[in-house]
Design a protein around this motif. Sequence first.
Motif, short mmCIF file in Angstrom:
data_model
loop_
_atom_site.label_atom_id
_atom_site.label_comp_id
_atom_site.label_asym_id
_atom_site.label_seq_id
_atom_site.Cartn_x
_atom_site.Cartn_y
_atom_site.Cartn_z
N ALA A 248 42.06 34.56 40.48
CA ALA A 248 43.27 35.35 40.27
C ALA A 248 43.11 36.27 39.06
O ALA A 248 43.50 37.44 39.08
N ALA A 249 42.50 35.75 37.98
CA ALA A 249 42.30 36.56 36.78
C ALA A 249 41.33 37.71 37.05
O ALA A 249 41.57 38.85 36.63
N ALA A 250 40.25 37.43 37.78
CA ALA A 250 39.28 38.48 38.10
C ALA A 250 39.90 39.53 39.01
O ALA A 250 39.71 40.73 38.82
N ALA A 251 40.66 39.07 39.99
CA ALA A 251 41.33 40.01 40.91
C ALA A 251 42.32 40.88 40.15
O ALA A 251 42.36 42.10 40.34
N GLN A 252 43.11 40.26 39.29
CA GLN A 252 44.12 41.01 38.52
C GLN A 252 43.45 42.03 37.59
O GLN A 252 43.94 43.14 37.43
N ALA A 253 42.32 41.66 37.02
CA ALA A 253 41.60 42.60 36.16
C ALA A 253 41.12 43.81 36.94
O ALA A 253 40.93 44.89 36.37
N LEU A 254 40.94 43.65 38.24
CA LEU A 254 40.52 44.76 39.10
C LEU A 254 41.71 45.45 39.77
O LEU A 254 41.53 46.32 40.61
N LEU B 266 45.69 38.04 44.10
CA LEU B 266 44.84 37.00 44.66
C LEU B 266 44.84 37.07 46.19
O LEU B 266 43.80 36.92 46.83
N GLY B 267 46.01 37.35 46.78
CA GLY B 267 46.10 37.49 48.23
C GLY B 267 45.24 38.63 48.75
O GLY B 267 44.62 38.52 49.80
N ASP B 268 45.21 39.75 48.00
CA ASP B 268 44.36 40.88 48.39
C ASP B 268 42.90 40.48 48.40
O ASP B 268 42.15 40.81 49.33
N LEU B 269 42.48 39.78 47.35
CA LEU B 269 41.09 39.34 47.25
C LEU B 269 40.72 38.43 48.41
O LEU B 269 39.70 38.61 49.08
N LEU B 270 41.57 37.44 48.67
CA LEU B 270 41.28 36.48 49.73
C LEU B 270 41.35 37.13 51.11
O LEU B 270 40.57 36.80 52.00
N SER B 271 42.27 38.06 51.28
CA SER B 271 42.38 38.77 52.55
C SER B 271 41.12 39.60 52.83
O SER B 271 40.61 39.63 53.94
N ARG B 272 40.62 40.26 51.79
CA ARG B 272 39.39 41.04 51.96
C ARG B 272 38.20 40.14 52.26
O ARG B 272 37.34 40.48 53.06
N ALA B 273 38.15 38.98 51.60
CA ALA B 273 37.07 38.03 51.87
C ALA B 273 37.16 37.50 53.29
O ALA B 273 36.15 37.34 53.98
#
Length: 145
Positions: free
Chosen positions: A98-104, A108-115
């Motif tokens: 979540a911290a890495a995703a937010q820094a970008l 977190l949902g966006d990151l997991l959805s893309r994965a």
Amino acid sequence: MSNQAPLDARVIPLRPVPVPARPARTGRPAAPPAQDPVPAAPTPKEPLWRDLVGDVLRRERLAQERTLKDVADTARISMPYLSEVERGRKEASSEILAAAAQALGLGLGDLLSRAQGELVRVTGRRAPVSRGTARASHDGLCLAA
């Protein structure tokens, strides 16, 4: 005496040598040993979740033309650890992701959805549809602890 090694070296096989079947005690000759079946084409290996998430993080960071140090500092993660996450070497916690995703600039949902989208793309398949049931048209992702 010669200093050369003997020509008859002991060989240790990497795979166990199959033991021939014992002949039956019926008086008939034993059946010939079964031939190994022709090996099937190897099934493609499922990618690991940490590899998919790491790829998404790295792609997004590079798309934003940001350095590893910049993102790590913003996320308050050590740079070596973020590097290991991006390379799929570490299984990061949800807090780290979540911290890495937010820094970008992602949730977190966006990151997991893309994965998850990457997983579908790489494996090239979706869940089978059962006969007689209507499949909901969603690409949701559910993680349980």
